[in-house]
Design an enzyme around this catalytic site. Structure first.
Site, PDB file in Angstrom:
ATOM      1  N   HIS A  89       3.859   1.319   2.547  1.00 33.08           N
ATOM      2  CA  HIS A  89       5.440   0.430   0.969  1.00 33.08           C
ATOM      3  C   HIS A  89       6.021   1.433   0.707  1.00 33.08           C
ATOM      4  CE1 HIS A  89       2.806  -2.982   3.119  1.00 33.08           C
ATOM      5  NE2 HIS A  89       4.115  -2.749   3.523  1.00 33.08           N
ATOM      6  N   HIS A 141       0.672  -0.358   0.349  1.00 34.74           N
ATOM      7  CA  HIS A 141       0.104   0.114  -0.075  1.00 34.74           C
ATOM      8  C   HIS A 141       0.836   0.975   0.016  1.00 34.74           C
ATOM      9  CE1 HIS A 141       0.430  -0.531   4.411  1.00 34.74           C
ATOM     10  NE2 HIS A 141       0.407  -1.190   4.494  1.00 34.74           N
TER      11      HIS A 141
END
Ligand code: PAF
Length: 289
Positions: free
Chosen positions: A37, A34
């Site tokens: 990251h 997501h």
């Protein structure tokens, strides 16, 4: 983006880049990526020539087999997202590559209280598993810099401890937690929240902010109890809400320490959410980017 599944192929490629003088940054993940990251990827790109991301759902850090089985696995979507964001190298190893039968990968390092408080109390063995996989990945990738998220406070603190104790030649950089607009910390587990629980989820962030605002006005005990109760009233089943020393992770009773943080874990239905906030940081703390 180049993708490798074996250690030998990955190392062969990275050796070529290293021989050209390129610096290597590394972002270890368990996938289901997501924007949180991606903020690690972006930080890595700012500091290093080459960004390597690994996706490996590490069985040794799960103390609950249901959590391991239901952990979201979407490697195709993940690879697309990483490629779109300019990642240079994706490492997608099998369990055998990470834990070959003839290789001792357990890290012999006593973590003391660092692994028994907070998450450690509720997830016995978890941090030994995290340390084992991160050490193994560092041995494989041999990066100049390692990027981890602030969201897992205890995790980055333990990895920092391991790097210092074993004198590993890598610089850890911790990237601030990325949040949804309403304050919910981004997590791969958020996608499993029911619509009702998604609605209440930002209360965790509100409680952390409350603790920060009131650190000087209220006692530590009052703050912790108030936040636990507030989460419970909202519909969570909180496991802990602790205010602690940022270095030792030990609970504190007065706000005198130089580095103070608050962390919580709470169940929203069958999804366990964690979050934290630094309430007071010492001068010269240069882990964060
Ligand atoms: O934070 C995670 O996703 C994992 O604990 C890590 C650091 C990738 C190790 O498996």
């Amino acid at each position: 983006m180049k993708t490798f599944q074996t250690v030998a192929e990955l190392q062969n490629h990275l050796d070529q880049l290293k021989s050209q003088g390129k610096s290597i940054g590394f972002v270890p993940t368990m996938g289901a990526l997501h924007s949180g990251h991606i903020s690690l990827v972006k930080a890595c790109q700012r500091y290093c020539d080459i960004t390597v991301v690994s996706i490996f759902v590490n069985p040794t850090q799960f103390n609950n087999s249901h959590d391991l089985e239901t952990y979201p696995r979407i490697p195709k979507e993940d690879a697309e997202l990483l490629a779109q964001n300019g990642v240079d190298v994706l490492f997608l190893p099998s369990e055998q590559e990470i834990y070959p039968k003839d290789l001792e990968t357990v890290v012999n390092l006593d973590l003391g209280n660092l692994e028994t408080v907070m998450e450690g109390e509720f997830r016995p063995g978890h941090f030994q598993g995290v340390m084992q996989v991160v050490k193994r990945l560092l041995d494989i990738v041999r990066p100049d810099q390692l990027f981890m998220g602030q969201k897992d406070f205890q995790q980055f603190t333990i990895i920092h401890f391991m790097i210092e104790k074993l004198q590993l030649p890598v610089k850890l950089r911790v990237v601030k937690t990325k949040r949804e607009e309403d304050g919910l910390a981004m997590s791969s587990r958020n996608r499993r929240l029911t619509p009702e629980n998604r609605k209440i989820a930002p209360e965790i962030y509100k409680c952390l902010k409350y603790a920060k605002r009131n650190l000087k006005q209220k006692s530590i005990h009052e703050l912790e109890n108030y936040c636990i109760e507030r989460l419970r009233k909202k519909g969570f089943e909180p496991e802990y809400f602790t205010i602690f020393d940022g270095n030792t992770l030990m609970p504190i009773t007065t706000p005198n320490d130089a580095y103070i943080a608050a962390a919580t874990a709470a169940w929203a239905g069958d999804v366990r959410l964690i979050d934290n906030m630094i309430l007071k940081s010492p001068r010269g703390l240069n882990l964060f980017v």
